[in-house]
Design a protein around this motif. Structure first.
Motif, PDB file in Angstrom:
ATOM      1  N   ARG A   1       0.833  -1.207   0.000  1.00  0.00           N
ATOM      2  CA  ARG A   1       0.000   0.000   0.000  1.00  0.00           C
ATOM      3  C   ARG A   1       0.864   1.253   0.000  1.00  0.00           C
ATOM      4  O   ARG A   1       1.804   1.372   0.768  1.00  0.00           O
ATOM      5  CB  ARG A   1      -0.898  -0.025   1.238  1.00  0.00           C
ATOM      6  CG  ARG A   1      -1.945   1.066   1.268  1.00  0.00           C
ATOM      7  CD  ARG A   1      -2.938   0.785   2.379  1.00  0.00           C
ATOM      8  NE  ARG A   1      -2.277   0.828   3.678  1.00  0.00           N
ATOM      9  CZ  ARG A   1      -2.245   1.898   4.458  1.00  0.00           C
ATOM     10  NH1 ARG A   1      -2.815   3.020   4.055  1.00  0.00           N
ATOM     11  NH2 ARG A   1      -1.654   1.861   5.636  1.00  0.00           N
ATOM     12  N   ASN A   2       0.526   2.182  -0.884  1.00  0.00           N
ATOM     13  CA  ASN A   2       1.255   3.440  -0.978  1.00  0.00           C
ATOM     14  C   ASN A   2       0.253   4.575  -0.811  1.00  0.00           C
ATOM     15  O   ASN A   2      -0.364   5.036  -1.775  1.00  0.00           O
ATOM     16  CB  ASN A   2       1.966   3.539  -2.331  1.00  0.00           C
ATOM     17  CG  ASN A   2       2.814   4.801  -2.434  1.00  0.00           C
ATOM     18  OD1 ASN A   2       3.113   5.452  -1.440  1.00  0.00           O
ATOM     19  ND2 ASN A   2       3.182   5.161  -3.644  1.00  0.00           N
ATOM     20  N   PRO A   3       0.042   5.049   0.421  1.00  0.00           N
ATOM     21  CA  PRO A   3      -1.012   6.034   0.677  1.00  0.00           C
ATOM     22  C   PRO A   3      -0.697   7.387   0.065  1.00  0.00           C
ATOM     23  O   PRO A   3       0.454   7.733  -0.186  1.00  0.00           O
ATOM     24  CB  PRO A   3      -1.064   6.116   2.208  1.00  0.00           C
ATOM     25  CG  PRO A   3       0.319   5.713   2.644  1.00  0.00           C
ATOM     26  CD  PRO A   3       0.765   4.691   1.656  1.00  0.00           C
ATOM     27  N   THR A   4      -1.735   8.164  -0.161  1.00  0.00           N
ATOM     28  CA  THR A   4      -1.606   9.513  -0.687  1.00  0.00           C
ATOM     29  C   THR A   4      -1.427  10.534   0.432  1.00  0.00           C
ATOM     30  O   THR A   4      -0.764  11.544   0.260  1.00  0.00           O
ATOM     31  CB  THR A   4      -2.862   9.873  -1.509  1.00  0.00           C
ATOM     32  OG1 THR A   4      -3.009   8.918  -2.559  1.00  0.00           O
ATOM     33  CG2 THR A   4      -2.763  11.261  -2.098  1.00  0.00           C
ATOM     34  N   PHE A   5      -2.027  10.257   1.595  1.00  0.00           N
ATOM     35  CA  PHE A   5      -1.973  11.199   2.710  1.00  0.00           C
ATOM     36  C   PHE A   5      -1.936  10.431   4.023  1.00  0.00           C
ATOM     37  O   PHE A   5      -2.198   9.224   4.075  1.00  0.00           O
ATOM     38  CB  PHE A   5      -3.182  12.145   2.685  1.00  0.00           C
ATOM     39  CG  PHE A   5      -4.500  11.429   2.884  1.00  0.00           C
ATOM     40  CD1 PHE A   5      -5.005  11.196   4.157  1.00  0.00           C
ATOM     41  CD2 PHE A   5      -5.237  10.980   1.795  1.00  0.00           C
ATOM     42  CE1 PHE A   5      -6.212  10.516   4.334  1.00  0.00           C
ATOM     43  CE2 PHE A   5      -6.439  10.309   1.968  1.00  0.00           C
ATOM     44  CZ  PHE A   5      -6.926  10.081   3.238  1.00  0.00           C
ATOM     45  N   ALA A   6      -1.595  11.135   5.089  1.00  0.00           N
ATOM     46  CA  ALA A   6      -1.612  10.567   6.436  1.00  0.00           C
ATOM     47  C   ALA A   6      -2.146  11.620   7.392  1.00  0.00           C
ATOM     48  O   ALA A   6      -1.884  12.814   7.224  1.00  0.00           O
ATOM     49  CB  ALA A   6      -0.207  10.125   6.853  1.00  0.00           C
ATOM     50  N   VAL A   7      -2.883  11.159   8.404  1.00  0.00           N
ATOM     51  CA  VAL A   7      -3.452  12.086   9.385  1.00  0.00           C
ATOM     52  C   VAL A   7      -3.023  11.750  10.817  1.00  0.00           C
ATOM     53  O   VAL A   7      -3.276  12.535  11.729  1.00  0.00           O
ATOM     54  CB  VAL A   7      -4.995  12.100   9.319  1.00  0.00           C
ATOM     55  CG1 VAL A   7      -5.466  12.592   7.961  1.00  0.00           C
ATOM     56  CG2 VAL A   7      -5.564  10.718   9.621  1.00  0.00           C
ATOM     57  N   GLY A   8      -2.390  10.589  11.017  1.00  0.00           N
ATOM     58  CA  GLY A   8      -2.006  10.184  12.360  1.00  0.00           C
ATOM     59  C   GLY A   8      -3.047   9.275  12.986  1.00  0.00           C
ATOM     60  O   GLY A   8      -4.165   9.113  12.480  1.00  0.00           O
ATOM     61  N   ARG A   9      -2.688   8.683  14.115  1.00  0.00           N
ATOM     62  CA  ARG A   9      -3.581   7.758  14.804  1.00  0.00           C
ATOM     63  C   ARG A   9      -4.784   8.494  15.409  1.00  0.00           C
ATOM     64  O   ARG A   9      -4.674   9.636  15.853  1.00  0.00           O
ATOM     65  CB  ARG A   9      -2.833   7.020  15.934  1.00  0.00           C
ATOM     66  CG  ARG A   9      -1.682   6.150  15.456  1.00  0.00           C
ATOM     67  CD  ARG A   9      -1.111   5.320  16.592  1.00  0.00           C
ATOM     68  NE  ARG A   9      -0.706   6.137  17.723  1.00  0.00           N
ATOM     69  CZ  ARG A   9       0.480   6.752  17.803  1.00  0.00           C
ATOM     70  NH1 ARG A   9       1.349   6.648  16.810  1.00  0.00           N
ATOM     71  NH2 ARG A   9       0.786   7.469  18.870  1.00  0.00           N
ATOM     72  N   ASP A  10      -5.903   7.787  15.411  1.00  0.00           N
ATOM     73  CA  ASP A  10      -7.115   8.293  16.073  1.00  0.00           C
ATOM     74  C   ASP A  10      -7.541   9.662  15.544  1.00  0.00           C
ATOM     75  O   ASP A  10      -7.949  10.544  16.296  1.00  0.00           O
ATOM     76  CB  ASP A  10      -6.891   8.366  17.591  1.00  0.00           C
ATOM     77  CG  ASP A  10      -6.470   7.038  18.192  1.00  0.00           C
ATOM     78  OD1 ASP A  10      -6.999   6.005  17.737  1.00  0.00           O
ATOM     79  OD2 ASP A  10      -5.621   7.033  19.102  1.00  0.00           O
ATOM     80  N   GLN A  11      -7.446   9.843  14.239  1.00  0.00           N
ATOM     81  CA  GLN A  11      -7.839  11.105  13.608  1.00  0.00           C
ATOM     82  C   GLN A  11      -8.903  10.830  12.545  1.00  0.00           C
ATOM     83  O   GLN A  11      -8.776  11.218  11.393  1.00  0.00           O
ATOM     84  CB  GLN A  11      -6.615  11.783  12.971  1.00  0.00           C
ATOM     85  CG  GLN A  11      -5.473  12.061  13.916  1.00  0.00           C
ATOM     86  CD  GLN A  11      -5.770  13.213  14.838  1.00  0.00           C
ATOM     87  OE1 GLN A  11      -6.353  14.207  14.440  1.00  0.00           O
ATOM     88  NE2 GLN A  11      -5.366  13.088  16.093  1.00  0.00           N
ATOM     89  N   GLY A  12      -9.965  10.133  12.986  1.00  0.00           N
ATOM     90  CA  GLY A  12     -10.982   9.678  12.032  1.00  0.00           C
ATOM     91  C   GLY A  12     -11.630  10.790  11.239  1.00  0.00           C
ATOM     92  O   GLY A  12     -11.805  10.681  10.017  1.00  0.00           O
ATOM     93  N   ASP A  13     -12.012  11.886  11.888  1.00  0.00           N
ATOM     94  CA  ASP A  13     -12.654  12.987  11.177  1.00  0.00           C
ATOM     95  C   ASP A  13     -11.721  13.604  10.144  1.00  0.00           C
ATOM     96  O   ASP A  13     -12.126  13.919   9.023  1.00  0.00           O
ATOM     97  CB  ASP A  13     -13.108  14.064  12.173  1.00  0.00           C
ATOM     98  CG  ASP A  13     -14.277  13.599  13.038  1.00  0.00           C
ATOM     99  OD1 ASP A  13     -14.942  12.615  12.654  1.00  0.00           O
ATOM    100  OD2 ASP A  13     -14.514  14.219  14.086  1.00  0.00           O
ATOM    101  N   ALA A  14     -10.445  13.774  10.541  1.00  0.00           N
ATOM    102  CA  ALA A  14      -9.462  14.336   9.607  1.00  0.00           C
ATOM    103  C   ALA A  14      -9.251  13.402   8.428  1.00  0.00           C
ATOM    104  O   ALA A  14      -9.086  13.853   7.287  1.00  0.00           O
ATOM    105  CB  ALA A  14      -8.140  14.597  10.328  1.00  0.00           C
TER     106      ALA A  14
END
Length: 306
Positions: free
Chosen positions: A240-253
């Protein structure tokens, strides 16, 4: 067809580029470390890139940067070319240096993502089972205490770079910048957050090494490995090569960022279909880079929802 890349001025990214067939061509030594620092310093200055963190492993390179001017593809092309040609000269290597896969570009959407990914970059040699603590890694790296205030220096490498060419300055300096979301008065707290996350990731790596019944290789043995050998650990294809990351426990983001990516891609594909059909007035979404740079397409100046 590959997905279109959204290039936004001021965005912060985790960048990863891998060496061809996982050869140890970037194995740390004085010459390679000098080349990496010099190339990064010259490239970052040329394209206005702010560097926050980096770690050069023997088989791959990690950076966390902010693309102030929205020219990330130009920076990557220039920087990786210097590294490739310099490495070929230093290692007397005749084949390609970089893997054929494109550079992994992960946009860090939140401060939590920036903290986690900077810690991830610093902890990489520990996670790989090479050294017990990140500070022991002999390759090019940034320590937590250097974040936002350290400076890397390198003289011009003698390999490949022509001293008569004025773009190759005799001495290159790379100041390490704070991520744009971090104010100077909050710098120490930010370093504390990264340090705590680094401790967590190192402890996780220690537990995994112990679980597998292995030992850390150690800095001395890591620098003694031939650069022509290859890593033998398993690495599955097509990971998997993600486009973005928001960090752990950041569901809304995460949901907001995912919706923005989908909206950009839908808008881009719609505009591309019209443009390919001969409608040269087709309006592409803000963040379109390749089509704007090489075909001069019109780009909407309204930012999609973030």
């Amino acid at each position: 067809m590959s997905q279109p890349r959204h290039i936004a001025p001021g965005a912060t990214y985790l960048l990863t580029r891998r060496v061809m067939r996982r050869h140890f061509l970037l194995r740390p030594d004085t010459a390679i470390n000098q080349l990496l620092i010099y190339a990064l310093a010259v490239s970052a200055r040329r394209y206005g890139i702010e560097v926050h963190a980096l770690c050069a492993m023997s088989t791959h390179l990690h950076l966390v940067v902010t693309d102030v001017q929205g020219v990330l593809p130009r920076f990557l092309q220039f920087f990786h070319r210097i590294i490739a040609l310099g490495t070929k000269a230093l290692r007397k290597w005749e084949g390609p240096v970089w893997d054929h896969e494109a550079t992994s570009v992960v946009r860090l959407v939140t401060q939590a993502a920036v903290v986690e990914k900077i810690a991830y970059v610093i902890a990489n040699p520990v996670a790989a089972g090479l050294v017990r603590h990140a500070s022991e890694w002999p390759g090019v790296k940034v320590d937590v205490g250097d974040l936002g205030r350290g400076v890397l220096h390198a003289a011009r490498p003698s390999a490949y770079l022509d001293p008569k060419n004025p773009q190759w300055v005799e001495q290159a300096t790379l100041p390490l910048a704070l991520p744009p979301a971090i104010q100077q008065e909050n710098a120490e707290a930010f370093r504390g957050q990264v340090g705590a996350e680094l401790d967590r990731q190192e402890a996780q790596a220690h537990a995994e090494v112990e679980r597998q019944g292995r030992r850390f290789l150690g800095a001395e043995r890591a620098t003694a490995i031939s650069p022509y050998e290859r890593a033998t650990s398993f690495e599955g294809p097509g990971e998997r090569n993600p486009t973005f990351a928001v960090g752990r426990d950041q569901g809304d983001a995460w949901r907001t960022a995912a919706a923005a990516v989908c909206a950009f891609r839908v808008s881009y594909r719609t505009a591309l279909e019209r443009w390919c059909a001969g409608v040269r007035s087709a309006l592409f979404p803000v963040g379109t880079w390749w089509m704007r740079t090489f075909h001069g397409v019109k780009v909407n100046d309204v930012v999609l929802a973030e």
